[in-house]
Design an enzyme around this catalytic site. Structure first.
Site, PDB file in Angstrom:
ATOM      1  N   CYS A 121      56.039  18.748  60.112  1.00 22.34           N
ATOM      2  CA  CYS A 121      55.814  17.821  61.223  1.00 22.34           C
ATOM      3  C   CYS A 121      55.997  18.547  62.566  1.00 22.34           C
ATOM      4  O   CYS A 121      55.201  19.387  62.923  1.00 22.34           O
ATOM      5  CB  CYS A 121      56.731  16.611  61.072  1.00 22.34           C
ATOM      6  SG  CYS A 121      56.285  15.218  62.109  1.00 22.34           S
ATOM      7  N   HIS A 146      56.253  14.784  55.122  1.00 22.73           N
ATOM      8  CA  HIS A 146      57.651  15.223  54.981  1.00 22.73           C
ATOM      9  C   HIS A 146      58.109  15.358  53.535  1.00 22.73           C
ATOM     10  O   HIS A 146      58.631  14.402  52.958  1.00 22.73           O
ATOM     11  CB  HIS A 146      58.570  14.214  55.687  1.00 22.73           C
ATOM     12  CG  HIS A 146      58.479  14.256  57.167  1.00 22.73           C
ATOM     13  ND1 HIS A 146      59.395  14.905  57.961  1.00 22.73           N
ATOM     14  CD2 HIS A 146      57.554  13.745  58.009  1.00 22.73           C
ATOM     15  CE1 HIS A 146      59.056  14.784  59.235  1.00 22.73           C
ATOM     16  NE2 HIS A 146      57.941  14.076  59.301  1.00 22.73           N
ATOM     17  N   GLU A 161      60.756  16.756  52.483  1.00 24.12           N
ATOM     18  CA  GLU A 161      62.223  16.665  52.374  1.00 24.12           C
ATOM     19  C   GLU A 161      62.713  15.222  52.211  1.00 24.12           C
ATOM     20  O   GLU A 161      63.886  15.006  51.910  1.00 24.12           O
ATOM     21  CB  GLU A 161      62.889  17.337  53.594  1.00 24.12           C
ATOM     22  CG  GLU A 161      62.937  16.508  54.869  1.00 24.12           C
ATOM     23  CD  GLU A 161      61.622  16.496  55.644  1.00 24.12           C
ATOM     24  OE1 GLU A 161      60.570  16.803  55.065  1.00 24.12           O
ATOM     25  OE2 GLU A 161      61.660  16.147  56.840  1.00 24.12           O
TER      26      GLU A 161
END
Lengths: 232, 87
Positions: free
Chosen positions: A85, A194, A196
């Protein structure tokens, strides 16, 4: 394996990236933007967020941070670097990856669980996926529209450097549905969604099996750990 | 103190979502006749010394490498505040 996660003023997902590294089986190392010391890490993550409040351009001021001199040197020497990002935006501003990210074409911030196709499984961060595999990870951005001139887009596609493409919905007007790319060497990868945030059952996207059970992001981090073991 | 003005615009061929939103608002409020709106940036650099050739070259470099990103934007004007040729 020790993986550095760099915190910039306005980073939001640095702790989440550290947690993902830990869950994948590596040691996260918190690094600071104002330092020139990478503390001997084996790989680097530039996390999401809104560094410097997106002033000037997203990622632009962070890309001029002291530590970015070392990040560019390490990346050029082959160290695995993942930009998520805002981190992807920094990698384009630092010229480690081509193209740029502009405001979503529809003008609104968007947050959704996004389906992607993994098109390149030879990068340091995607070797654990199957070619053409579809994965679902969260996407949340206001300025995620990937753009580049036609020659650059043709070259990225021709060299197999489009790593991820949006499936079903293009959430931000990205050219040719591009969600993430890599450099020629395959050690630097940047993407808007994302990984994560999809690493632990109970805290990821919904799947057909159960609510919040999606952990498709975990393979990003296990891939780079496997890469380091092969090279060691 | 002299002030140098740098103007940066999104590349003409790229969508400018901010400009598009403003154009929509103009149309909604009855301001007809505007085909499009594009939004750029104006930087004012105040200098504490004379504007000499070295400073001009420095500003040119800053404008191209930091104040703008050539992938998505163009530096459309640099006004050094005098009669000199502009970039």
């Amino acid at each position: 394996m020790r993986i550095g996660v760099i915190t910039f003023p306005g980073s939001l997902d640095d702790r989440d990236a550290q947690r993902a590294v830990r869950l994948a089986g590596a040691e996260p190392v918190a690094l600071w933007h104002g330092s020139h010391d990478l503390e001997g890490v084996d790989a680097l993550i530039l996390p999401g967020g809104f560094s410097y409040g997106d002033y000037l351009r997203c990622g632009a001021i962070a890309s001029l941070s002291p530590i970015m001199t070392e990040v560019v040197s390490a990346a050029n020497a082959g160290m695995p670097v993942l930009g998520i990002c805002n981190g992807f935006q920094m990698l384009t501003e630092a010229h480690l990856l081509e193209g740029g990210l502009i405001r979503n074409d529809h003008g609104s911030f968007i947050c959704r669980d996004q389906v992607l196709t993994v098109e390149n499984t030879s990068t340091d961060w995607t070797s654990g996926f199957d070619a053409g595999q579809q994965i679902t990870i969260p996407l949340k951005n206001g300025e995620g529209g990937f753009i580049a001139d036609a020659d650059t887009l043709d070259r990225l596609e021709g060299e197999g450097r489009v790593v991820f493409r949006y499936v079903d919905v293009n959430p931000n007007g990205s050219m040719r549905d591009i969600a993430g790319i890599t450099n020629a060497r395959g050690n630097v990868v940047g993407l808007m969604p994302h990984p994560e945030h999809a690493v632990e059952p109970g805290f990821g996207p919904d799947t057909a099996a159960a609510m919040r059970s999606g952990i498709d992001g975990l393979a990003f981090f296990t891939s780079v750990i496997k890469t380091s073991l092969v090279e060691a | 103190m002299p002030t140098i003005v740098v103007d940066v615009m999104p590349k003409a061929e790229l969508l400018d979502p901010q400009g598009k939103a403003v154009a929509g608002a103009l149309a909604r409020t009855g301001h007809a006749g505007f085909a499009s709106v594009r939004i750029g940036k104006r930087f004012e650099l105040t200098v504490d010394g004379p504007v000499d050739d070295a400073l001009r070259a420095n500003v040119q470099q800053i404008a191209e490498e930091i104040l703008s990103n050539s992938v998505i934007e163009d530096v459309v004007n640099i006004d050094f505040g005098d009669e000199s040729p502009e970039a």
